[in-house]
Scaffold this active site. Sequence first.
Site, PDB file in Angstrom:
ATOM      1  N   SER A 104      39.386  61.663  16.328  1.00  0.00           N
ATOM      2  CA  SER A 104      39.698  61.251  17.777  1.00  0.00           C
ATOM      3  C   SER A 104      39.110  62.279  18.509  1.00  0.00           C
ATOM      4  CB  SER A 104      41.260  60.989  17.714  1.00  0.00           C
ATOM      5  OG  SER A 104      41.384  60.257  19.097  1.00  0.00           O
ATOM      6  N   ASP A 251      37.238  59.535  24.848  1.00  0.00           N
ATOM      7  CA  ASP A 251      37.508  60.556  23.767  1.00  0.00           C
ATOM      8  C   ASP A 251      36.359  60.133  22.750  1.00  0.00           C
ATOM      9  OD1 ASP A 251      38.655  58.344  22.591  1.00  0.00           O
ATOM     10  OD2 ASP A 251      40.230  59.583  21.696  1.00  0.00           O
ATOM     11  N   ASP A 253      36.592  59.085  19.723  1.00  0.00           N
ATOM     12  CA  ASP A 253      36.336  57.648  18.990  1.00  0.00           C
ATOM     13  C   ASP A 253      36.513  56.620  19.877  1.00  0.00           C
ATOM     14  OD1 ASP A 253      39.148  58.014  19.212  1.00  0.00           O
ATOM     15  OD2 ASP A 253      39.461  56.828  17.711  1.00  0.00           O
ATOM     16  N   ASP A 255      38.759  55.181  21.896  1.00  0.00           N
ATOM     17  CA  ASP A 255      40.029  54.765  22.142  1.00  0.00           C
ATOM     18  C   ASP A 255      40.956  55.038  23.257  1.00  0.00           C
ATOM     19  OD1 ASP A 255      41.074  56.555  20.984  1.00  0.00           O
ATOM     20  OD2 ASP A 255      42.012  55.620  19.301  1.00  0.00           O
TER      21      ASP A 255
END
Length: 453
Positions: A104, A251, A253, A255
């Site tokens: 993430s 960010d 990833d 999400d």
Amino acid sequence: MSYFGTDGIRGKFGELPITPDFILKLGYVVGRVLIENTANVARRPSVIIGKDTRLSGYVIEGALQAGFNAAGVDVHMLGPLPTPAIAHLTRSFHADAGVVISASHNPYFDNGIKFFSGDGKKLTDEMQSAINDKLKAILEDNDSVPMPIHDPAKLGKNSRINDAKGRYIEFCKGSFPYQYDLSAMTVVVDCANGAGYSVAPRVLRELGATVIAINNTPNGININADCGSTHPKSLQRAVIDNNADVGIALDGDGDRIVMVDEAGRLVDGDGILYILATQGESLACGVAGTLMSNMGLELALQARGIEFTRAKVGDRYVMHVLEANDWILGGEPSGHILCLDKSRTGDAIIAGLQVLAVMTAKARALSDLTDGFELLPQKLVNVRLSQMQDPYQNEELVAVFDKAKAILEGRGRLLIRQSGTEPVIRVMVESDDEIECDVMANELADKIKAVLG
């Protein structure tokens, strides 16, 4: 022990649990759990694997594939795509599970693995427990073959889904009202050199926007490096320098989202929730936040007659509250936004498109949509301990916390919580008095450090 934290399994690559050997066993165990829980014993289970742009993702991907194949599970690879894309494509391909290789918003040297069920939701606690129990048994059993292969004819296969990116782009565009477009809008999008580096600009361009993409050249080690939703200063500068209408930061990833208005002011997850709850086509019935959601959001929603409920930190817990109340909107200040009428998981691109749709429908700037919405001053201090201890097990500290809560009652909040991944106590204070907020947070942090060490 549990190998799962608040959002899957995460750590520094090369150190347990993020090592090829551990991940090979993890893939095998998850595969066996899927086989044991499949409703159709005649069909070989399948999983979808996607990842962000970290170099270590290649190694983890290979180890996971081998583990799944050894268990008898087929693997379909997507390559770099945002986490919500993997959730969507897991459902679209009727796979038994989706796997995301990502840490993430963490730096490149970290990596992690998180799982989606076949319906595109985070795994249930029961499924995680079953995986964890089997994993512990394999890791602790030194007297037998740890990954028995009973029939080589039943090994799984691998394939690559070549049109995955296009499928997800069309899914995102489908969440934007068909009667509108973004042709009058200039958008700066900060891709964090992460999983959304390719799809996010394309979605916006294909909806008509003039797009200025920044931090969209990943090299495997620059993901989240002074960019993206956790470092929005470069986005704020780019919006002003380019005289743009709005900025969007993802960010690593894809999400999480934060936004920037035309004057370069930051709009975080709380601000996005306020806009979507109060200025969409209809008022939200209710909104789910977390323990970290600012009290200003709670007060603003209450003023509009919108119910607000706090969940534990983590979008999976926000989802639980939404499902229990039959609501569709929830999220976290960090930018995990769930719009369950559009997607089954937190999706930065889709959440951003819903805000852009409100701007377009009302012909108003982002700053106008947040006019009058005020966040209470908030101070967060992390206290690192020599080893994790529960501060609420110490009577002296509990008395100090109770006194602080009494001082803040009716005009602020105190939140003391343990990190799920490291020996850190997080101290958060909110108050209508900014100086009091800062002083109290630091005094409480010093007290915790002095008592617990």
